[in-house]
Design a protein around this motif. Structure first.
Motif, short mmCIF file in Angstrom:
data_model
loop_
_atom_site.label_atom_id
_atom_site.label_comp_id
_atom_site.label_asym_id
_atom_site.label_seq_id
_atom_site.Cartn_x
_atom_site.Cartn_y
_atom_site.Cartn_z
N VAL A 1 52.85 -9.48 -28.11
CA VAL A 1 53.32 -10.16 -26.91
C VAL A 1 54.82 -10.36 -27.06
N TYR A 2 55.57 -10.04 -26.04
CA TYR A 2 57.03 -10.18 -26.12
C TYR A 2 57.48 -11.55 -25.62
N ARG A 3 58.51 -12.06 -26.30
CA ARG A 3 59.14 -13.30 -25.87
C ARG A 3 60.57 -12.96 -25.46
N LEU A 4 60.88 -13.13 -24.18
CA LEU A 4 62.24 -12.86 -23.73
C LEU A 4 63.13 -14.03 -24.14
N TYR B 1 58.64 -21.72 -32.94
CA TYR B 1 58.27 -20.86 -31.82
C TYR B 1 56.83 -20.41 -32.05
N SER B 2 56.14 -20.10 -30.99
CA SER B 2 54.79 -19.59 -31.22
C SER B 2 54.90 -18.22 -31.90
N GLN B 3 54.06 -18.01 -32.88
CA GLN B 3 54.06 -16.74 -33.60
C GLN B 3 52.88 -15.88 -33.18
N ILE B 4 51.83 -16.56 -32.75
CA ILE B 4 50.65 -15.87 -32.23
C ILE B 4 50.42 -16.43 -30.83
N TYR B 5 50.20 -15.55 -29.89
CA TYR B 5 49.90 -16.01 -28.53
C TYR B 5 48.75 -15.18 -28.01
N ARG B 6 47.70 -15.84 -27.56
CA ARG B 6 46.52 -15.15 -27.04
C ARG B 6 46.01 -14.14 -28.08
N GLN C 1 50.51 -2.40 -17.54
CA GLN C 1 49.66 -2.74 -18.70
C GLN C 1 49.99 -4.12 -19.27
N LEU C 2 51.02 -4.76 -18.74
CA LEU C 2 51.48 -6.02 -19.34
C LEU C 2 50.49 -7.15 -19.07
N GLU C 3 49.93 -7.68 -20.16
CA GLU C 3 48.91 -8.72 -19.99
C GLU C 3 49.43 -10.13 -20.21
N ALA C 4 50.41 -10.24 -21.11
CA ALA C 4 50.92 -11.57 -21.46
C ALA C 4 52.42 -11.50 -21.67
N LEU C 5 53.09 -12.58 -21.33
CA LEU C 5 54.54 -12.61 -21.50
C LEU C 5 54.96 -14.05 -21.81
N ALA D 1 48.05 -6.54 -14.31
CA ALA D 1 47.27 -6.95 -15.48
C ALA D 1 47.72 -8.27 -16.07
N LEU D 2 48.78 -8.84 -15.50
CA LEU D 2 49.37 -10.05 -16.12
C LEU D 2 48.39 -11.22 -16.04
N LYS D 3 47.98 -11.68 -17.21
CA LYS D 3 46.97 -12.73 -17.28
C LYS D 3 47.49 -14.03 -17.87
N ALA D 4 48.57 -13.93 -18.64
CA ALA D 4 48.98 -15.11 -19.41
C ALA D 4 50.49 -15.25 -19.43
#
Lengths: 303, 384
Positions: free
Chosen positions: A30-33, A6-11, A58-62, A91-94
């Motif tokens: 960054v949260y992963r659902l 799984y990705s451990q670092i994102y953006r 405020q959520l920028e990435a998900l 704010a969702l960018k990614a």
């Protein structure tokens, strides 16, 4: 070989799992659902539960990780939910949709869906990463903010490549496509990619990834002849089947310009050509040397 | 007061050597050894040995890694089951066949041991753990969280039917009497007709008619099968030796920067969780002999997760309360634990320490009787 991570670092931020019943730990993450095989809640329930516990504005990435029965249904519940609540998500960018491994689902079985409604609903989205190409739909689209587009899969159908070629994406600087294997949906040969790069003005790309490809050598030979090659920061042909033919073309290319990095990890290049590549003035990544199996080469990720 | 020991196992077994060496290191006397090869012909030997040393701790070891003994047990089982089919042929090296005969033969040998003795693990429990399906059912009866069970399968067609019934797209098919990954197949299918099967089993089609048309070998290389016909042959061949299916629970990613997922082997000694190790696989099977990596769990699990691990191990151990040494395979993810298997011979974990002791060194320090159970009166030897 498949995806085991799984990705451990994102953006640039640490990724933390969130499943039903969790409380977001907070912090700059960054949260992963994620869902389990026996998760009772719908995708929409989990998304709503998550958004009720964070500040959506405020959520920028998900990241959307494994959903239950990813081999049976797509992430539509998530996408529809995001679209419906887009006003609360300024704010969702990614977005990364499908961050799962072979333990969760074969990459070639991950059911995807149509992405045009999402792209229309989020005109400020800067990055979209999708894993899985089964039922993936994309029509040519225009998007002023999208800087990064990545599709990871075991086989990319040419109609997706053609749709990107016909799209208007002025901000795009990172394009990453996994071509995969023709047993799993790759149907194109090199022509769709020549067309794509003719159409999207590759000079503005910082990163070009044509990864996990059965035609890495052919791509490398063609790329090596392109005057714009040296304007890239990174050329990524990793996970594929590049051998001495592609290595020679790149090593002798007059167009390397100021390219900083060529990633050829998972390759079939002989030691002499590896040495010649290492002598280039840019970084050449040559991890994971593979040996042919009865004369056959395999991409890293297909099934 | 450390126990003195009586070991029952195959002649020359490295498992016997492991405990003997640990006893030596502690300055204790050597254990007496009884070998299966002798017991096959003369079960009375066990009665005599136990009668001579009624307080000795009796450890029944795995009959594995001894091909001739394995063949003898298959033969014995075939007879015990009333010779239901043509006489088993000789197995080729690494071949997986006749596991149901093997178990019947081993069970027969266990049944011939004295019912009452100071066993580390009593013969009934040994049989109960080597019957992996019965073991799962027993764990479930003790409210231990296991992978949901689809039950026994007759073959590929039956498996597909059960998967539809349970609305389950991915399962582990396990040889009911297999050990260490032999005959373990991870199978999944989707509605588009896609199928995939992972395992270390190698399918060989001999082209001969009849039972021998297909042979299965344990290999040390993980494989993937995507072809429906071969998948069906393989599942049928394993099911012919009795097999069951359970839901494939996704294992957590190994947080070591590599690519892989892991499960955990723990040892319960006298009901308490002791040794523990992560087994990391780059495919769905994590057995350590398949070229998979091991890792210490201390850096991976926080205190809560470690407690969950201990609790799950100790709870599972209550299902076999009469057994003093059990190895458990389990998955620990997102605060949940699923017990995958209980293994009566789960202590062959070389170079693994718990509080500075190997599994064998740990056992060598055991008291003659379970501290939580009063000593049982050892019965007079019965007449065989």
């Amino acid at each position: 070989m498949t995806i085991g991570e799984y990705s451990q670092i994102y953006r640039g931020k640490r990724v933390v799992n969130f499943s039903m019943g969790d409380t977001p730990a907070g912090g700059d993450v960054v949260y992963r659902l994620t869902q389990d095989y026996d998760s009772a809640e719908s995708q929409r329930d989990l998304l709503d539960n998550f958004l009720s516990q964070v500040d959506p504005s405020q959520l920028e990435a998900l990241i959307i990780g494994a959903w239950s029965e990813a081999q049976e249904e797509g992430p539509d519940g998530y996408l529809d939910g995001l679209i419906e609540r887009r006003a609360q998500l300024p704010a969702l960018k990614a977005l990364f949709i499908g961050d799962m491994t072979y333990e969760d689902c074969e990459i070639s079985w991950i059911i995807q869906t149509s992405y045009n409604p999402l792209l229309t609903a989020f005109p400020n989205l800067q990055s979209l990463r999708i894993r899985g190409s089964t039922n993936l739909e994309l029509q040519a689209f225009g998007h002023d903010a999208l800087e990064e587009l990545a599709i990871e899969c075991g086989g990319l159908p040419s109609n997706i490549t053609d749709a990107i070629a016909a799209s208007t994406l002025p901000a795009l600087n990172h394009l990453e496509l996994w071509l995969g294997s023709d047993g799993y949906g790759f149907d194109g040969g090199i022509a769709p990619y020549q067309n794509l790069l003719a159409k999207i003005d590759p000079r503005r790309l910082r990163y070009l990834g044509l990864r996990d490809s059965e035609i890495s050598d052919e791509l490398a030979v063609w790329l090596a002849q392109q005057p714009w090659l040296g304007s890239l920061q990174t050329l990524d042909l990793s996970l594929g089947t590049i051998g001495d033919v592609g290595a020679q073309a790149l090593a002798e290319s007059p167009h390397l310009g100021t390219i900083e990095r060529i990633d050829l990890s998972h390759h079939y290049i002989s030691p002499p050509w590896q040495q010649k590549l290492q002598a280039l003035p840019c970084t050449v990544v040559l991890d994971d040397h593979e040996d042919e199996d009865d004369g056959d080469r395999y991409v890293a990720v297909s099934e | 007061m450390p126990a003195d020991w009586l070991l029952i196992g195959p002649r020359g077994s490295r498992r016997l050597r492991g405990l003997q060496q640990a006893l030596r290191e502690r300055g204790l006397g050597a254990a007496e050894e009884l070998h299966y090869e002798g017991l096959l012909d003369d079960p009375g030997l066990a009665f005599e040995a136990i009668a001579r040393r009624p307080h000795a701790l009796v450890k029944i070891e795995s009959p594995g890694e001894a091909p001739r003994l394995h063949a003898a047990l298959i033969e014995r089982g075939w007879r015990r089951l009333g010779e239901p089919a043509p006489r088993p042929r000789e197995l080729e090296h690494g071949e997986l066949a006749y596991q149901h005969y093997w178990f019947a033969g081993f069970r027969d040998l266990l049944d011939a041991l004295p019912a009452q003795a100071n066993y580390l693990n009593p013969p009934d429990d040994i049989a109960g753990m080597n019957d992996k399906l019965a073991c799962q059912q027993r764990l479930r009866a003790h409210d231990v969280a296991t992978a949901p069970l689809l039950g026994r399968i007759d073959g590929y067609a039956h498996l597909r039917e059960l998967m539809r019934e349970h609305d389950c797209a991915q399962v582990f098919v396990k040889a009911r009497y297999g050990s260490s990954g032999a005959g373990v197949l991870a199978y999944r299918c989707n509605r588009q007709g896609g199928e995939a099967l992972y395992g270390s089993a190698e399918l060989v089609e001999t082209g001969l008619p009849g039972e021998a048309a297909v042979r299965v070998f344990n290999s040390l290389r993980p494989r993937r099968y995507g072809d429906s016909r071969r998948i069906a042959l393989l599942i049928d061949a394993v099911a012919a030796q009795e097999a069951y299916a359970e839901r494939w629970i996704a294992k957590p990613r190994a947080p070591d920067g590599g690519t892989g997922h892991y499960d955990i082997r723990t040892i319960a000694l006298d009901g308490r969780a002791r040794h523990r190790i992560a087994r990391i696989g780059r495919g769905p099977l994590t057995n350590l002999h398949l070229g998979n990596r091991r890792a210490e769990l201390d850096d991976w699990l926080d205190a809560d997760a470690m407690r969950t691990l201990d609790t799950a191990t100790e709870r599972a151990a209550t299902a076999f309360a009469g057994s003093r040494m059990i190895g458990f395979d389990l998955i620990l993810r997102d605060g949940r634990a699923w017990i995958l298997e209980a293994n009566a011979f789960g202590d062959l974990l070389l170079n693994l320490q718990w509080q500075g002791l190997s599994t064998y060194q740990d056992q060598a320090g055991m008291a003659a009787t379970h501290p939580a159970h009063p000593p049982r009166r050892i019965a007079e030897p019965a007449h065989v």
